[in-house]
Write a protein that holds these residues in place. Structure first.
Motif, mmCIF file in Angstrom:
data_model
loop_
_atom_site.group_PDB
_atom_site.id
_atom_site.type_symbol
_atom_site.label_atom_id
_atom_site.label_comp_id
_atom_site.label_asym_id
_atom_site.label_seq_id
_atom_site.Cartn_x
_atom_site.Cartn_y
_atom_site.Cartn_z
ATOM 1 N N PHE A 75 24.791 -64.335 5.665
ATOM 2 C CA PHE A 75 25.800 -65.381 5.834
ATOM 3 C C PHE A 75 27.216 -64.854 5.600
ATOM 4 O O PHE A 75 28.189 -65.524 5.943
ATOM 5 C CB PHE A 75 25.502 -66.566 4.908
ATOM 6 N N ASP A 76 27.322 -63.666 5.022
ATOM 7 C CA ASP A 76 28.643 -63.046 4.903
ATOM 8 C C ASP A 76 29.255 -62.861 6.294
ATOM 9 O O ASP A 76 30.470 -63.025 6.482
ATOM 10 C CB ASP A 76 28.552 -61.694 4.191
ATOM 11 N N LEU A 77 28.417 -62.509 7.266
ATOM 12 C CA LEU A 77 28.904 -62.321 8.629
ATOM 13 C C LEU A 77 29.224 -63.657 9.285
ATOM 14 O O LEU A 77 30.309 -63.835 9.854
ATOM 15 C CB LEU A 77 27.873 -61.553 9.465
ATOM 16 N N THR A 78 28.305 -64.601 9.224
ATOM 17 C CA THR A 78 28.540 -65.862 9.938
ATOM 18 C C THR A 78 29.740 -66.616 9.371
ATOM 19 O O THR A 78 30.574 -67.125 10.124
ATOM 20 C CB THR A 78 27.290 -66.752 9.919
ATOM 21 N N THR A 79 29.859 -66.680 8.047
ATOM 22 C CA THR A 79 30.988 -67.422 7.480
ATOM 23 C C THR A 79 32.313 -66.719 7.745
ATOM 24 O O THR A 79 33.366 -67.373 7.812
ATOM 25 C CB THR A 79 30.812 -67.642 5.969
ATOM 26 N N SER A 80 32.287 -65.404 7.939
ATOM 27 C CA SER A 80 33.538 -64.670 8.164
ATOM 28 C C SER A 80 34.217 -65.067 9.465
ATOM 29 O O SER A 80 35.427 -64.897 9.623
ATOM 30 C CB SER A 80 33.285 -63.158 8.145
ATOM 31 N N VAL A 81 33.443 -65.589 10.426
ATOM 32 C CA VAL A 81 34.032 -66.000 11.699
ATOM 33 C C VAL A 81 34.195 -67.522 11.775
ATOM 34 O O VAL A 81 34.463 -68.065 12.841
ATOM 35 C CB VAL A 81 33.189 -65.500 12.899
ATOM 36 N N MET A 82 34.076 -68.195 10.628
ATOM 37 C CA MET A 82 34.164 -69.657 10.568
ATOM 38 C C MET A 82 35.312 -70.077 9.650
ATOM 39 O O MET A 82 35.161 -70.932 8.788
ATOM 40 C CB MET A 82 32.841 -70.246 10.067
ATOM 41 N N GLN A 83 36.484 -69.468 9.849
ATOM 42 C CA GLN A 83 37.590 -69.679 8.917
ATOM 43 C C GLN A 83 38.802 -70.378 9.542
ATOM 44 O O GLN A 83 39.834 -70.506 8.894
ATOM 45 C CB GLN A 83 38.011 -68.332 8.316
ATOM 46 N N THR A 84 38.668 -70.846 10.770
ATOM 47 C CA THR A 84 39.755 -71.591 11.403
ATOM 48 C C THR A 84 39.206 -72.895 11.973
ATOM 49 O O THR A 84 37.999 -73.024 12.222
ATOM 50 C CB THR A 84 40.410 -70.795 12.546
ATOM 51 N N ALA A 85 40.116 -73.834 12.194
ATOM 52 C CA ALA A 85 39.697 -75.119 12.764
ATOM 53 C C ALA A 85 39.086 -74.930 14.142
ATOM 54 O O ALA A 85 38.053 -75.540 14.475
ATOM 55 C CB ALA A 85 40.888 -76.074 12.821
ATOM 56 N N ASP A 86 39.700 -74.092 14.955
ATOM 57 C CA ASP A 86 39.177 -73.881 16.318
ATOM 58 C C ASP A 86 37.768 -73.301 16.280
ATOM 59 O O ASP A 86 36.895 -73.709 17.062
ATOM 60 C CB ASP A 86 40.099 -72.940 17.089
ATOM 61 N N ALA A 87 37.547 -72.329 15.383
ATOM 62 C CA ALA A 87 36.217 -71.719 15.291
ATOM 63 C C ALA A 87 35.190 -72.741 14.816
ATOM 64 O O ALA A 87 34.084 -72.822 15.365
ATOM 65 C CB ALA A 87 36.259 -70.523 14.349
ATOM 66 N N LEU A 88 35.534 -73.523 13.807
ATOM 67 C CA LEU A 88 34.602 -74.532 13.296
ATOM 68 C C LEU A 88 34.287 -75.578 14.364
ATOM 69 O O LEU A 88 33.135 -76.000 14.508
ATOM 70 C CB LEU A 88 35.180 -75.201 12.054
ATOM 71 N N GLU A 89 35.293 -75.994 15.101
ATOM 72 C CA GLU A 89 35.066 -76.978 16.159
ATOM 73 C C GLU A 89 34.122 -76.417 17.219
ATOM 74 O O GLU A 89 33.188 -77.104 17.665
ATOM 75 C CB GLU A 89 36.398 -77.385 16.788
ATOM 76 N N ARG A 90 34.366 -75.198 17.655
ATOM 77 C CA ARG A 90 33.517 -74.590 18.675
ATOM 78 C C ARG A 90 32.079 -74.478 18.191
ATOM 79 O O ARG A 90 31.131 -74.827 18.911
ATOM 80 C CB ARG A 90 34.045 -73.209 19.064
ATOM 81 N N ILE A 91 31.906 -73.957 16.998
ATOM 82 C CA ILE A 91 30.555 -73.745 16.455
ATOM 83 C C ILE A 91 29.824 -75.067 16.290
ATOM 84 O O ILE A 91 28.630 -75.179 16.613
ATOM 85 C CB ILE A 91 30.649 -72.972 15.126
ATOM 86 N N ALA A 92 30.513 -76.096 15.800
ATOM 87 C CA ALA A 92 29.877 -77.404 15.626
ATOM 88 C C ALA A 92 29.494 -78.014 16.973
ATOM 89 O O ALA A 92 28.420 -78.607 17.126
ATOM 90 C CB ALA A 92 30.813 -78.330 14.863
ATOM 91 N N ARG A 93 30.373 -77.862 17.975
ATOM 92 C CA ARG A 93 30.059 -78.398 19.309
ATOM 93 C C ARG A 93 28.829 -77.706 19.883
ATOM 94 O O ARG A 93 27.905 -78.359 20.393
ATOM 95 C CB ARG A 93 31.257 -78.215 20.242
ATOM 96 N N GLU A 94 28.800 -76.377 19.814
ATOM 97 C CA GLU A 94 27.650 -75.641 20.340
ATOM 98 C C GLU A 94 26.387 -75.962 19.554
ATOM 99 O O GLU A 94 25.286 -75.995 20.129
ATOM 100 C CB GLU A 94 27.945 -74.135 20.292
ATOM 101 N N PHE A 95 26.536 -76.198 18.269
ATOM 102 C CA PHE A 95 25.394 -76.551 17.431
ATOM 103 C C PHE A 95 24.723 -77.823 17.947
ATOM 104 O O PHE A 95 23.497 -77.902 18.062
ATOM 105 C CB PHE A 95 25.882 -76.742 15.993
#
Length: 376
Positions: A75-95
């Motif tokens: 999870f060190d890798l996955t959380t490292s790319v989840m640090q901006t609003a745009d990234a979180l929005e994209r990941i949540a949408r794809e989820f």
């Protein structure tokens, strides 16, 4: 071929077409490998593999260590790319899109906002970004002619000291997408009692709680989840089987005795959020064996516990809810009626108002009936 391309069937019924409820599904454990690669490039984060398929294989290799601590390092890798609003929005949408492709009609998405503040987001901004992505995903699913609903399970890290702060965050957003609270992370040495003030606050504000317990620690952890956490569900809870005694009197007779803790969980229909593949990877079932057929899942089911089936982390386990159901059906010769029971159990345990849980159960039953009629 990706996991979503695989066909899992019972008779002529494709299990992916069956309506499902997902209760234990981590946002930071469900990133698409290609998305990780693209976001890592934008953020200047090194990745162990530059090809999506190879990165997916890397996660599987790393997560098969047989213990929770090593499993969590990915999870060190996955959380490292989840640090901006745009990234979180994209990941949540794809989820959400991946949930829908898996046949999920109701999903609770758990994640820990405190792990996503490295690039300036506040806790509230992080929750709002994820909610925006979830809503965008649902809108896209509806455009495709399907229906689904999702809610956030805001999670505090059990080894940190922000439990009350995160509980207050969850309550602030309860009418804006948050349906419940959880604690997660390394279990042994970090009992739920450490966050008693947070759980008191949640109880006073009537926000439901699920607690990771009985995965990497035993009965005392489960007791604390129920007593200190007032948990309505147990995240995994697999080691509750340590409170079940099986005695064989002879070749034809077996006697099963439940301890007080197991009896309490069963009698009050506290749902077990079991995750078969993940439980194998983390060594949660090591006391009973190393194969899926050794998992206490069937023991709990036969004894009448409210068992539910979950993925835990789709990326780390290279799995889907459809695949988990298929694996269980193969291991324990379950039929569609059994799989429907697991989904109805999950619907009953969802953090929704009673009437909405009943409506969800109707959707499940109708979906299974339609699938069986089509496959007959």
């Amino acid at each position: 071929m990706t996991e979503l391309d695989e066909d899992y069937t019972i008779g002529r019924v494709n299990l992916r077409d069956l309506p499902k409820v997902s209760l234990h599904d981590h946002l930071d454990g469900g990133l698409r490998p290609q998305t990780i690669i693209e976001l890592a490039d934008e953020a200047g984060v090194d990745v162990p593999e530059s090809d999506a398929a190879a990165l997916g294989d890397w996660f599987l290799t790393q997560c098969n260590a047989g213990n929770l601590v090593d499993y969590l390092t990915t999870f060190d890798l996955t959380t490292s790319v989840m640090q901006t609003a745009d990234a979180l929005e994209r990941i949540a949408r794809e989820f959400v899109l991946d949930l829908s492709a898996d046949g999920v009609v109701y999903g609770e998405v758990r994640w820990a906002p405190e792990q996503h503040l490295a690039r300036g987001l506040s806790l509230d901004q992080a929750v709002e970004a994820v909610q925006s992505g979830l809503e965008a995903g649902v809108t896209e699913v509806e455009r495709q002619g399907r229906s689904m609903r999702v809610g956030q399970l805001v999670t505090a890290m059990r080894h940190a000291d922000r439990g009350l702060e995160v509980a207050e965050l969850a309550v602030r957003h309860r009418d804006r997408g948050v349906v419940g609270f959880d604690i997660a992370g390394a279990e042994a040495g970090f009992p739920p009692s450490r966050h008693r003030l947070a759980f008191d606050y949640l109880a006073q504000n009537h926000l439901p709680v699920t607690v990771h317990a009985g995965e990497a620690d035993g009965l005392l952890s489960i007791e604390s989840a129920l007593f200190d956490g007032r948990a309505l569900r147990l995240g995994h809870g697999v080691r509750l089987a340590e409170d079940v005694t099986i005695e064989r009197a002879d070749a034809d007779s077996t006697y099963v005795t439940l301890g007080e803790l197991a009896e309490w969980v069963k009698d009050r229909e506290i749902a077990l959020e079991l995750s078969p593949s993940s439980n194998l990877q983390t060594g949660a079932i090591a006391a009973w064996g190393s194969e899926l057929a050794d998992h206490p899942f069937d023991l709990f089911y036969q004894l009448g516990f409210r068992v539910t089936v979950n993925v835990d982390n789709r990326t780390q386990s290279g799995t889907t809810l459809t695949r988990e159901l298929s694996l269980l059906a193969d291991a324990f010769t379950y039929d569609l009626a059994d799989l429907e029971t697991f989904q109805l159990n999950a619907a009953s345990a969802a953090f929704l108002p009673l009437e909405e849980r009943e409506d969800l159960a109707d959707v499940i039953s109708q979906g299974f009936e339609d699938a069986e009629s089509y496959g007959a």
